[in-house]
Design a protein around this motif. Sequence first.
Motif, mmCIF file in Angstrom:
data_model
loop_
_atom_site.group_PDB
_atom_site.id
_atom_site.type_symbol
_atom_site.label_atom_id
_atom_site.label_comp_id
_atom_site.label_asym_id
_atom_site.label_seq_id
_atom_site.Cartn_x
_atom_site.Cartn_y
_atom_site.Cartn_z
ATOM 1 N N TYR A 8 -35.028 -22.412 9.348
ATOM 2 C CA TYR A 8 -35.120 -21.024 9.796
ATOM 3 C C TYR A 8 -33.757 -20.384 9.959
ATOM 4 O O TYR A 8 -33.576 -19.475 10.746
ATOM 5 N N GLY A 9 -32.796 -20.892 9.202
ATOM 6 C CA GLY A 9 -31.481 -20.263 9.207
ATOM 7 C C GLY A 9 -30.728 -20.385 10.513
ATOM 8 O O GLY A 9 -29.705 -19.741 10.707
ATOM 9 N N THR A 10 -31.204 -21.199 11.389
ATOM 10 C CA THR A 10 -30.553 -21.244 12.700
ATOM 11 C C THR A 10 -29.725 -22.503 12.865
ATOM 12 O O THR A 10 -29.495 -22.945 13.972
ATOM 13 N N LEU A 63 -29.532 -10.006 21.280
ATOM 14 C CA LEU A 63 -30.862 -9.588 20.820
ATOM 15 C C LEU A 63 -30.839 -8.164 20.258
ATOM 16 O O LEU A 63 -31.383 -7.881 19.195
ATOM 17 N N SER A 100 -28.655 -7.833 17.125
ATOM 18 C CA SER A 100 -29.408 -8.390 16.000
ATOM 19 C C SER A 100 -30.449 -7.385 15.502
ATOM 20 O O SER A 100 -30.613 -7.187 14.299
ATOM 21 N N HIS A 101 -31.119 -6.728 16.447
ATOM 22 C CA HIS A 101 -32.139 -5.744 16.058
ATOM 23 C C HIS A 101 -31.536 -4.632 15.202
ATOM 24 O O HIS A 101 -32.110 -4.230 14.180
ATOM 25 N N GLN A 156 -30.930 -5.983 11.830
ATOM 26 C CA GLN A 156 -32.185 -6.161 11.086
ATOM 27 C C GLN A 156 -32.602 -4.849 10.419
ATOM 28 O O GLN A 156 -33.218 -4.839 9.353
ATOM 29 N N VAL A 190 -31.589 -4.357 6.787
ATOM 30 C CA VAL A 190 -32.140 -5.176 5.701
ATOM 31 C C VAL A 190 -32.860 -4.277 4.680
ATOM 32 O O VAL A 190 -33.637 -3.402 5.075
ATOM 33 N N LEU A 199 -27.156 -10.321 2.205
ATOM 34 C CA LEU A 199 -27.121 -11.713 2.675
ATOM 35 C C LEU A 199 -26.303 -11.836 3.950
ATOM 36 O O LEU A 199 -26.721 -12.479 4.912
ATOM 37 N N ALA A 256 -27.980 -10.029 7.046
ATOM 38 C CA ALA A 256 -29.149 -10.795 7.510
ATOM 39 C C ALA A 256 -28.695 -12.080 8.188
ATOM 40 O O ALA A 256 -29.263 -12.503 9.200
ATOM 41 N N ASN A 257 -27.669 -12.684 7.638
ATOM 42 C CA ASN A 257 -27.163 -13.930 8.198
ATOM 43 C C ASN A 257 -26.602 -13.717 9.603
ATOM 44 O O ASN A 257 -26.867 -14.506 10.524
ATOM 45 N N ALA A 279 -27.382 -11.255 11.620
ATOM 46 C CA ALA A 279 -28.537 -10.927 12.478
ATOM 47 C C ALA A 279 -29.256 -12.199 12.904
ATOM 48 O O ALA A 279 -29.697 -12.332 14.050
ATOM 49 N N LEU A 280 -29.357 -13.133 11.981
ATOM 50 C CA LEU A 280 -30.049 -14.389 12.271
ATOM 51 C C LEU A 280 -29.249 -15.241 13.262
ATOM 52 O O LEU A 280 -29.825 -15.834 14.182
ATOM 53 N N LEU A 313 -29.700 -13.621 16.606
ATOM 54 C CA LEU A 313 -31.056 -13.875 17.088
ATOM 55 C C LEU A 313 -31.154 -15.295 17.645
ATOM 56 O O LEU A 313 -31.775 -15.521 18.691
ATOM 57 N N ARG A 317 -32.112 -16.269 21.450
ATOM 58 C CA ARG A 317 -33.237 -17.146 21.809
ATOM 59 C C ARG A 317 -32.782 -18.239 22.773
ATOM 60 O O ARG A 317 -33.472 -18.547 23.754
#
Lengths: 304, 295
Positions: free
Chosen positions: B19-21, B55, B58-59, B62, B65, B75, B78-79, B81-82, B85, B89
């Motif tokens: 999940y890219g994390t 958070l 990141s929003h 996002q 995108v 890329l 998004a990276n 942002a991920l 995120l 979390r």
Amino acid sequence: MSTFEETIARDQRVEPGDEMPEAYRKTMIRQIAQHAHSEIIGMQPEGEWITRAPSLRRKAILLAKVQDEAGHGLYLYSAAETLGADRGDLTRRLIEGRQKYSSIFNYPTLSFADVGVIGWLVDGAAICNQVPLCRSSFGPYARAMIRICKEESFHQRQGYELLMTMMGGTPAQRDMVQDAVNRWWWPSLMMFGPPDDASPNSAQSMAWKIKRHSNDELRQRFVDMSVPQAEALGVTLPDPELAWNAGREHYDFGTPDWDELKRVISGDGPCNAERIARRRQADDDGAWVREAAQAFAAKRVPAP
Amino acid sequence: MADAYESLTDHEDDARWAYGTGFSDPLAGVDTTVPSGIDHEDLAAYCLMLGDDALIMSHRLQQWVTRAPETEDELAIANIALDLLGQARLLLSRAAFVSGSGDEDSLAYLRPASQFRNVNLAARADADFAHLVARLLMFSSWRLALFDRLTGAADPVLSAIAAKGVKELTYHRDYAAQWVLRLGDGTEISRGRMRAAVGDLLGGSLVDELFAVHEVEERLAGVAVSPGGVKEEVLSVWGQVMRAATLAEGVGTTAPAGGRPPPGPPPPPPGGGGHDCAGGAFARAGSAFPRAGWA
């Protein structure tokens, strides 16, 4: 026999610097570009749900998936560039409607269940189409496909896992999944292209080993794969003619609405205009940025 | 049923696509017990502040995108942002664990807007790509300076989260700085847009707020990093990039003191600015969650 013909006959790969017929080069560029466009346009229907994902975990999964699609697009445009194509030119062709992308991305994503169904059915169909392309006669495309298929199969399992979770939820969640399956099943079958007797480019592509299986063969493989998965999930595929044929050892299934496919391909699908408008907007809005990057780089090239 | 792609899929391979994390659990082997002497409520509030910054930032990323100027930037954005995120979390989960109630999702989705603790810089909507990279440069420089110091925090979980974040934020800052350079020293148009973006960023109180010391940070000495202490470093990095981008003239690199205010009802939104703040509900301490798109 030319070197090119020998390479094809021996089932070896054609590499970018090799001699090749002009028609082969053009066909490869068109096919790879259309695939790249599909990845980039394909970011949109699911991308709509990133900011609205129902949990942070689902958001992270979806964001990573959409990022993978951008990565596939980049990888494929690069493969097209090995044949002398220019990425900016290919993008213009997409925006001006001179090159196509997969018709499936012209359908809307109405609920979060669509994210799961796209993973399961659309990525599943893409895998059926693309696994044989790992043996495509053009080397850079074949190698790109190996990596892309790995990631697509991961996306497919993620999509299926999301649907499994929803099917274990409330009746409303199960209804959302069934509704999404009803909307995506037939368009997924259309992803394999028109029936073999109406597919004009297929014969040459088969002879050049760009393509390895006919549209109808791949469609049958997809149906055979999907039926038990639908049963395990507890959803009904919206085709009353779907039935196991013991004689053929395959599932029989109904005929997709080929007129609908023609309409969507020719630009008259539910979201064609919206998809292209978004891509055009991003390209227009980014023009000054790309120009700045070029100007910046040009200032740093040492004078001859 | 034969699986058409079975041969291509290594089923033991999942961690590669986690999940890219990242490839490993950043909290593996970390003792999650809150060390004695640390106030739980303050630690939870502090994790929430750091988590909300990530958070909300990141929003906003996002929202870029499918709208980036080039595929490489799709890329990269998004990276980033991920990554943020992922940080959010971990931090919201820590806040929930320490406070003994809720989880990352209840904190992200079920809190009233007035209880969000992010700095306003994270919530600012980007007028164009120049505004994005200016904001990202400031945000990631500031957060990197904080995380760099947080690796020595007395809370082992915060320290582990910071250690992972430092690597990510270093890349974010590098990505933003490179674009500020290209746009600042690119064409006349890009230079004008970059100057406008820098002017907008420094013009209000967005930057002051980053360095204001919050009462929670004061009380959590040994755990929290005092943002006042990173001001010089952050503005020095900023100044270096501005000079390299030929943007130094006419755009300040120092900012007056300000502050992320204590919890409480949000003051009225600051005037001016002229940016889309998703409804104008963004006020300093109680920044509203971006309305658009959140169910």
